[in-house]
Design an enzyme around this catalytic site. Structure first.
Site, PDB file in Angstrom:
ATOM      1  N   SER A 167       0.829  -1.205   0.000  1.00 38.98           N
ATOM      2  CA  SER A 167       0.000   0.000   0.000  1.00 38.98           C
ATOM      3  C   SER A 167       0.867   1.261   0.000  1.00 38.98           C
ATOM      4  O   SER A 167       1.668   1.453  -0.907  1.00 38.98           O
ATOM      5  CB  SER A 167      -0.957  -0.046   1.189  1.00 38.98           C
ATOM      6  OG  SER A 167      -1.975   0.916   1.068  1.00 38.98           O
ATOM      7  N   ASP A 178     -10.099  -5.051  -4.171  1.00 32.83           N
ATOM      8  CA  ASP A 178      -9.417  -4.282  -3.129  1.00 32.83           C
ATOM      9  C   ASP A 178     -10.333  -3.133  -2.751  1.00 32.83           C
ATOM     10  O   ASP A 178     -10.678  -2.304  -3.595  1.00 32.83           O
ATOM     11  CB  ASP A 178      -8.072  -3.768  -3.668  1.00 32.83           C
ATOM     12  CG  ASP A 178      -7.216  -3.087  -2.608  1.00 32.83           C
ATOM     13  OD1 ASP A 178      -7.774  -2.479  -1.679  1.00 32.83           O
ATOM     14  OD2 ASP A 178      -5.978  -3.142  -2.735  1.00 32.83           O
ATOM     15  N   HIS A 223      -7.171  -6.065   0.232  1.00 32.06           N
ATOM     16  CA  HIS A 223      -6.059  -5.118   0.247  1.00 32.06           C
ATOM     17  C   HIS A 223      -4.837  -5.620   1.012  1.00 32.06           C
ATOM     18  O   HIS A 223      -3.710  -5.564   0.511  1.00 32.06           O
ATOM     19  CB  HIS A 223      -6.520  -3.781   0.836  1.00 32.06           C
ATOM     20  CG  HIS A 223      -5.442  -2.750   0.830  1.00 32.06           C
ATOM     21  ND1 HIS A 223      -4.859  -2.290  -0.336  1.00 32.06           N
ATOM     22  CD2 HIS A 223      -4.815  -2.097   1.847  1.00 32.06           C
ATOM     23  CE1 HIS A 223      -3.943  -1.390  -0.045  1.00 32.06           C
ATOM     24  NE2 HIS A 223      -3.885  -1.262   1.272  1.00 32.06           N
TER      25      HIS A 223
END
Length: 256
Positions: free
Chosen positions: A93, A194, A224
């Site tokens: 991320s 996601d 995610h």
């Protein structure tokens, strides 16, 4: 301030190949620990730092900025370079954005990058409103634990401080502008579903980097936080295979 369970940084002194792992926004090393331990068990030198403002309470994050988070991973990169012959950077991320910036700015000091669901944008409406909202509303709901695997929880904040979210938006803008400077081999793994970062962020990364050795893997069974999800073992194995392939190729070239 006491750390949340699992937020402790991890460092393992292994061989001459080093790996720096960067966790995500409002998260902590817990989301990356199984990955780090997998690489450490295979003899790699591993660094998984806790980013400033993370792993305690959201109020601590609110007084930090992206420059603090980036400085922390940049320091770890320099330490690894002093210890190892080859160094790879990995991130989840926002950690993916930090890893990509390290690759963009440090050239030959980074031998390759692995990013999982890399974040490089915010929804347009959020980006436009954040400069104003952050002065009116201190926090928004948290984004942790987007995981398909039942019973698995990510350790992270239940609130997002909007001052920090605004700084995150600035980081993404900077990283997008530097993606063309990423020339190292790159492995991008992203989830088909996601709820935090859209797959279009991975597509943007793939489109803008200048790397010639690029591998894209779609994770079919994870959300995610894929490093704790159904596809975690594939992420670990693929990243290790990526690293060993590149180190073997460089060793053969150096010995020629």
């Amino acid at each position: 301030m006491p750390l949340l369970p699992g937020a402790e940084p991890l460092r393992h002194d292994g061989g001459e190949v080093g790996v720096l792992l960067c966790h995500g926004f409002t998260g902590c090393p817990q989301s990356m620990r199984p990955w780090a331990e997998y690489l450490a068990e295979r003899g790699l030198t591993v660094s998984l730092p806790l980013l400033p403002g993370h792993g305690t309470r959201w109020q601590d994050l609110a007084v930090t900025a992206w420059q603090d988070w980036y400085a922390a991973v940049e320091t770890e990169l320099r330490l690894l370079r002093g210890r190892c012959e080859r160094v790879f950077v990995c991130g989840l991320s926002m950690g993916g954005a930090l890893a990509l910036r390290l690759a963009a700015r440090h050239g030959d000091a980074v031998d390759g990058a692995v990013v999982v669901n890399p974040a490089v944008t915010l929804p347009r409406t959020q980006g436009y409103l954040l400069p104003f909202l952050r002065h009116l509303v201190p926090t928004a709901p948290g984004i942790a634990s987007d995981i398909a695997r039942e019973g698995v929880v990510e350790v992270g904040y239940d609130r997002v401080p909007l001052h920090s979210a605004h700084s995150l938006w600035d980081l993404f803008r900077v990283v997008r502008g530097e993606l063309h400077r990423v020339t190292q081999p790159l492995l991008v793994l992203h989830s088909r579903v996601d709820h935090v970062v859209p797959p279009s962020d991975s597509a943007l990364v793939l489109e803008r980097v200048s790397s010639r050795d690029v591998t894209e893997t779609v994770l079919e069974r994870s959300y995610h936080v894929a490093t704790l999800d159904h596809d975690a073992e594939r992420i670990f194995a693929d990243s290790y295979g990526f690293i060993t392939r590149l180190t073997a190729r460089k060793t053969a070239r150096d010995g020629a």
